[in-house]
Design a protein around this motif. Structure first.
Motif, PDB file in Angstrom:
ATOM      1  N   THR A 164     -14.580   6.917   3.830  1.00 53.63           N
ATOM      2  CA  THR A 164     -15.827   6.393   4.409  1.00 53.63           C
ATOM      3  C   THR A 164     -15.534   5.641   5.694  1.00 53.63           C
ATOM      4  O   THR A 164     -14.620   4.820   5.739  1.00 53.63           O
ATOM      5  CB  THR A 164     -16.520   5.390   3.463  1.00 53.63           C
ATOM      6  N   PHE A 165     -16.316   5.908   6.716  1.00 53.76           N
ATOM      7  CA  PHE A 165     -16.118   5.187   7.975  1.00 53.76           C
ATOM      8  C   PHE A 165     -17.422   5.005   8.725  1.00 53.76           C
ATOM      9  O   PHE A 165     -17.450   4.597   9.871  1.00 53.76           O
ATOM     10  CB  PHE A 165     -15.070   5.896   8.849  1.00 53.76           C
TER      11      PHE A 165
ATOM     12  N   LYS B 151      -2.620  11.407   5.507  1.00 52.28           N
ATOM     13  CA  LYS B 151      -1.430  12.186   5.110  1.00 52.28           C
ATOM     14  C   LYS B 151      -1.584  13.624   5.570  1.00 52.28           C
ATOM     15  O   LYS B 151      -0.655  14.235   6.098  1.00 52.28           O
ATOM     16  CB  LYS B 151      -1.295  12.181   3.581  1.00 52.28           C
ATOM     17  N   MET B 152      -2.782  14.176   5.347  1.00 52.14           N
ATOM     18  CA  MET B 152      -3.035  15.567   5.719  1.00 52.14           C
ATOM     19  C   MET B 152      -2.927  15.765   7.230  1.00 52.14           C
ATOM     20  O   MET B 152      -2.648  16.854   7.699  1.00 52.14           O
ATOM     21  CB  MET B 152      -4.437  15.991   5.235  1.00 52.14           C
ATOM     22  N   LYS B 153      -3.162  14.710   7.976  1.00 54.06           N
ATOM     23  CA  LYS B 153      -3.125  14.813   9.435  1.00 54.06           C
ATOM     24  C   LYS B 153      -1.756  14.404  10.009  1.00 54.06           C
ATOM     25  O   LYS B 153      -1.624  14.190  11.206  1.00 54.06           O
ATOM     26  CB  LYS B 153      -4.228  13.955  10.055  1.00 54.06           C
TER      27      LYS B 153
ATOM     28  N   TYR C 167     -11.494  -4.237  10.207  1.00 61.51           N
ATOM     29  CA  TYR C 167     -12.413  -4.055  11.333  1.00 61.51           C
ATOM     30  C   TYR C 167     -12.496  -5.300  12.209  1.00 61.51           C
ATOM     31  O   TYR C 167     -13.490  -5.517  12.903  1.00 61.51           O
ATOM     32  CB  TYR C 167     -13.827  -3.704  10.824  1.00 61.51           C
TER      33      TYR C 167
ATOM     34  N   LYS D 221      -2.144   5.191   4.720  1.00 58.12           N
ATOM     35  CA  LYS D 221      -1.410   6.151   3.878  1.00 58.12           C
ATOM     36  C   LYS D 221      -2.352   6.970   3.011  1.00 58.12           C
ATOM     37  O   LYS D 221      -1.914   7.682   2.108  1.00 58.12           O
ATOM     38  CB  LYS D 221      -0.426   5.392   2.990  1.00 58.12           C
ATOM     39  N   THR D 222      -3.666   6.858   3.241  1.00 57.39           N
ATOM     40  CA  THR D 222      -4.611   7.566   2.386  1.00 57.39           C
ATOM     41  C   THR D 222      -4.585   9.065   2.678  1.00 57.39           C
ATOM     42  O   THR D 222      -4.185   9.495   3.752  1.00 57.39           O
ATOM     43  CB  THR D 222      -6.002   6.931   2.515  1.00 57.39           C
ATOM     44  N   ILE D 223      -5.044   9.842   1.698  1.00 57.62           N
ATOM     45  CA  ILE D 223      -4.848  11.290   1.692  1.00 57.62           C
ATOM     46  C   ILE D 223      -5.209  11.984   3.009  1.00 57.62           C
ATOM     47  O   ILE D 223      -4.466  12.824   3.496  1.00 57.62           O
ATOM     48  CB  ILE D 223      -5.605  11.928   0.494  1.00 57.62           C
ATOM     49  N   THR D 224      -6.344  11.598   3.624  1.00 55.68           N
ATOM     50  CA  THR D 224      -6.755  12.318   4.836  1.00 55.68           C
ATOM     51  C   THR D 224      -5.781  12.057   5.988  1.00 55.68           C
ATOM     52  O   THR D 224      -5.523  12.944   6.793  1.00 55.68           O
ATOM     53  CB  THR D 224      -8.200  11.964   5.234  1.00 55.68           C
TER      54      THR D 224
ATOM     55  N   ASN E 125      -3.959   0.954   2.695  1.00 55.89           N
ATOM     56  CA  ASN E 125      -4.961   1.886   2.173  1.00 55.89           C
ATOM     57  C   ASN E 125      -6.006   2.140   3.251  1.00 55.89           C
ATOM     58  O   ASN E 125      -6.033   1.457   4.268  1.00 55.89           O
ATOM     59  CB  ASN E 125      -5.585   1.323   0.895  1.00 55.89           C
ATOM     60  N   CYS E 126      -6.867   3.105   2.969  1.00 55.18           N
ATOM     61  CA  CYS E 126      -7.828   3.640   3.955  1.00 55.18           C
ATOM     62  C   CYS E 126      -8.284   2.611   4.990  1.00 55.18           C
ATOM     63  O   CYS E 126      -8.856   1.580   4.668  1.00 55.18           O
ATOM     64  CB  CYS E 126      -9.046   4.217   3.257  1.00 55.18           C
ATOM     65  N   LEU E 127      -8.029   2.915   6.264  1.00 55.50           N
ATOM     66  CA  LEU E 127      -8.401   2.004   7.349  1.00 55.50           C
ATOM     67  C   LEU E 127      -9.761   2.365   7.948  1.00 55.50           C
ATOM     68  O   LEU E 127     -10.234   1.718   8.869  1.00 55.50           O
ATOM     69  CB  LEU E 127      -7.334   2.023   8.455  1.00 55.50           C
ATOM     70  N   GLY E 128     -10.387   3.427   7.420  1.00 56.79           N
ATOM     71  CA  GLY E 128     -11.728   3.775   7.887  1.00 56.79           C
ATOM     72  C   GLY E 128     -11.775   4.615   9.147  1.00 56.79           C
ATOM     73  O   GLY E 128     -12.688   4.484   9.952  1.00 56.79           O
ATOM     74  N   TRP E 129     -10.794   5.490   9.319  1.00 53.48           N
ATOM     75  CA  TRP E 129     -10.771   6.389  10.491  1.00 53.48           C
ATOM     76  C   TRP E 129     -10.385   7.804  10.068  1.00 53.48           C
ATOM     77  O   TRP E 129      -9.718   8.528  10.824  1.00 53.48           O
ATOM     78  CB  TRP E 129      -9.761   5.888  11.533  1.00 53.48           C
ATOM     79  N   CYS E 130     -10.843   8.221   8.877  1.00 54.42           N
ATOM     80  CA  CYS E 130     -10.383   9.481   8.292  1.00 54.42           C
ATOM     81  C   CYS E 130     -10.643  10.689   9.188  1.00 54.42           C
ATOM     82  O   CYS E 130      -9.934  11.680   9.104  1.00 54.42           O
ATOM     83  CB  CYS E 130     -11.068   9.701   6.962  1.00 54.42           C
TER      84      CYS E 130
ATOM     85  N   ASP F  72      -2.760  10.496  -5.278  1.00 51.48           N
ATOM     86  CA  ASP F  72      -3.104   9.572  -4.196  1.00 51.48           C
ATOM     87  C   ASP F  72      -4.254   8.638  -4.616  1.00 51.48           C
ATOM     88  O   ASP F  72      -4.196   7.429  -4.405  1.00 51.48           O
ATOM     89  CB  ASP F  72      -3.516  10.410  -2.984  1.00 51.48           C
TER      90      ASP F  72
ATOM     91  N   ARG G 226     -14.875  -6.235   6.670  1.00 51.88           N
ATOM     92  CA  ARG G 226     -13.496  -6.072   6.195  1.00 51.88           C
ATOM     93  C   ARG G 226     -12.493  -6.413   7.307  1.00 51.88           C
ATOM     94  O   ARG G 226     -12.738  -6.152   8.497  1.00 51.88           O
ATOM     95  CB  ARG G 226     -13.256  -4.661   5.656  1.00 51.88           C
TER      96      ARG G 226
ATOM     97  N   ARG H 211      -4.012  22.825  -0.018  1.00 57.83           N
ATOM     98  CA  ARG H 211      -3.789  21.455  -0.523  1.00 57.83           C
ATOM     99  C   ARG H 211      -3.496  21.432  -2.015  1.00 57.83           C
ATOM    100  O   ARG H 211      -4.105  22.167  -2.780  1.00 57.83           O
ATOM    101  CB  ARG H 211      -5.019  20.585  -0.255  1.00 57.83           C
TER     102      ARG H 211
END
Ligand SMILES: Cc1cc2nc3c(=O)[nH]c(=O)nc-3n(C[C@H](O)[C@H](O)[C@H](O)COP(=O)(O)O)c2cc1C
Ligand code: SF4
Lengths: 152, 388
Positions: free
Chosen positions: B82-83, A84-86, B120, A79-82, A118-123, B309, B117, B301
């Motif tokens: 970050t990824f 959401k934007m996508k 992953y 549900k993180t912003i990036t 929260n951010c899953l690391g695939w933004c 957020d 984490r 935006r």
């Protein structure tokens, strides 16, 4: 011995009787049973010589160590912003419609629980969701139902 | 201050030095002190966000007298945007392991742990296979060191080093007071070096290509290159390794969509740079440091939504130990909503900024302390969007 208690016993034997084993043991139970029942937490407390309140207190800190009933398959939508934007909202709507549940709920047959994460690391490849440990980046509203069907 | 030109670098993902062990062997031909001085001399600073000089960290850990020391690879990567650590562990895991082994040799540790984490977990199987092979090769060359993985369970705060130790010790992931620092009292109360995934790869690359080659890149304060995770309104979303010290304007020239209004440098806990500051803002320790998260926003935006957020993220991920952070994050969400609705006057925003200042002073760890970064940079630069 009930299944849960047997599972706990196996996990504790594997990881060792010490406080450092608590998370791996909790994670092992969640892997098999999808959440931590009272029975499981009491068994873990006994096996590691901790109070059950301490086990609950630790587990409830972590969002992947659910202490409430969860379905066989857990869907986590970023549900993180990036994301959401996508267009992650559309993905949520398609899934809500298909599974007849809202985010945070479990289907009546106990097959699926749908959660926000929260951010899953695939933004760079949003929207993204996890189904259990499997990751699905670049989701398309058209194909998300197909993905879910694989887990039925 | 003069910024560096935009320059792509390929140290992390290129495959020279991926061969397991070869770079570790190279390190073993040096003394531990020589390894440490090379890392110090290279000027490498941690890539996990805080930017502590890596060589100094290793030196402190080496100086501790203890039979048990640990090397921990922080792969809890949870900062929104970050990824890169995932990609590094996926593509060049042997380089990460080599960095850990070199550190272990330098400080005298026998056990290495990757804290991965839970998000992953799909990496567990391939990574464990690589680790098994690597551990085997290490014992063949006679280095008494082995690595294993511990999984996280979905808590961002466990990326904070002392919370990470608590978590590995079977506790709630609540940060400890510092000092004592991990190099003195870390995991299990023993001297511990904890480094970010990317930092560890750079240590291996410094040994591989030599200090001088590495020092050619970057600026005095920010030596070397850095892996950036680029996302948002950009046609080039993805992972890009760039020389440190470039300014935001050059970054936007490369990655913007022609309509970039702001770049969030460093994720939710970083700073929002508005267009008027693109030229003067250097990406690096002399300007705005980043763990690598670069979110690009164009003029469609709403900065209010973006701030909201981030605040929701902090409110959810706060461990709840200290009042300023636990209550402050919640009050900020309510506060900006009240101003937006017109229930509060616009100068209430100034009061909220004071609250974030208090959080900066009175919070125990980097989470509560850094809420002020995004809050004040967004509220100051996009005030009208907060009100109307
Ligand atoms: C709230 C919070 C979250 C953090 N998350 C991470 C993380 O996911 N990965 C990481 O490497 N460092 C993270 N850090 C920084 C670590 O505490 C620590 O400084 C870092 O792992 C040290 O490695 P480095 O010197 O190689 O950067 C976090 C810090 C804070 C305050
Ligand atoms: S600042 Fe926030 S996250 Fe950090 S210790 Fe305090 S309550 Fe926990």
């Amino acid at each position: 011995m009930a299944n849960t208690e047997k599972l706990v016993e196996q996990l504790v034997t594997k990881h060792g009787v010490c406080r450092n084993s608590l998370l791996p043991v909790l994670q092992g139970v969640v892997k098999e049973e999808h959440f931590l029942s009272d029975v499981a937490m009491i068994a873990i407390a006994k096996a590691l010589d901790l109070s059950s309140a301490d086990v609950y207190g630790t587990a409830s800190f972590y969002s992947f160590l659910d202490t409430e009933f969860r379905g066989e398959n857990i869907i986590r939508i970023c549900k993180t912003i990036t994301c959401k934007m996508k267009g992650k909202q559309k993905i949520v709507e398609v899934l809500e419609d298909h599974l007849k549940i809202k985010e945070g709920e479990t289907t009546r047959n106990g097959k699926f629980t749908m959660l926000a994460a929260n951010c899953l690391g695939w933004c760079h490849k949003g929207p993204v969701m996890l189904v259990n440990d499997d990751v699905y980046p670049e989701l398309d509203p058209e194909e998300v139902v197909e993905i879910i069907e694989k887990y039925c | 201050m003069v910024s560096k030109k935009f320059k792509r670098v390929d140290l992390i993902f290129e495959c020279k030095g991926c061969e397991p062990i070869s770079v570790v062997k190279k390190a073993l031909q040096m003394t531990p002190d020589e390894v440490i001085s090379s890392i110090i001399e290279s000027g490498l600073r941690g890539r996990g966000g805080a930017g502590f000089p890596t060589g100094m960290k290793w030196k402190f850990a080496k100086e501790e007298k203890s039979n048990d020391k640990y090397v921990i690879c922080n792969a809890d990567e949870g900062e929104p945007g970050t990824f890169k650590d995932r990609e590094i562990l996926d593509i060049v895991p042997n380089k990460v392991l080599s960095g850990m082994a070199i550190c272990a040799y330098a400080i005298g540790a026998k056990e290495g742990i990757i804290y991965l984490r839970g998000e992953y977990n799909f990496l567990l199987k391939p990574l464990n296979e690589t680790i098994d092979k690597f551990n085997n090769s290490l014992s063949k060359i006679g280095l008494d060191f082995a690595v294993y993985i511990r999984s996280g369970s979905g808590a961002y705060i466990c990326g904070e080093e002392t919370a990470l130790f608590e978590s590995m010790e079977g506790m709630r992931g609540e940060p400890r007071n510092k000092p004592p620092f991990p190099t003195k009292i870390g995991y299990n109360g023993k001297p511990t070096v904890i480094n970010n995934v990317e930092t560890l790869v750079y240590t291996a690359m410094i040994i591989n290509i030599g200090v001088d080659e590495f020092k050619k890149l970057g600026t005095n304060d920010s030596r070397g290159s850095k892996v950036f995770s680029v996302s948002g309104d950009t046609p080039k979303a993805g992972i890009h390794e760039l020389e440190l010290g470039l300014n935001v304007a050059d970054f936007v020239k490369e990655f913007g969509d022609g309509d970039t209004k702001a770049v969030q440098v460093g994720g939710a806990s970083g700073f929002c740079v508005p267009r008027k500051q693109f030229n003067e803002t250097i990406i690096g320790f002399e300007g705005i440091p980043t763990g690598g998260s670069m979110m690009v926003f164009n003029s469609t935006r709403s900065m209010y939504n973006i701030l909201n957020d981030y605040l929701e993220f902090f409110a959810e991920e706060s461990c709840g130990q200290c009042t300023p952070c636990r209550i402050g994050t919640q009050q900020l969400i309510k506060g900006i909503a009240a101003v937006k609705k017109g229930d509060m006057p616009s100068d209430y925003l100034d009061q909220l900024m004071k609250l974030t200042d208090t959080m900066k002073i009175a919070s125990k760890c980097g989470l509560g302390q850094s809420v002020a970064n995004s809050f004040s940079s967004i509220v100051t630069n996009f005030r009208e969007e907060m009100i109307y």
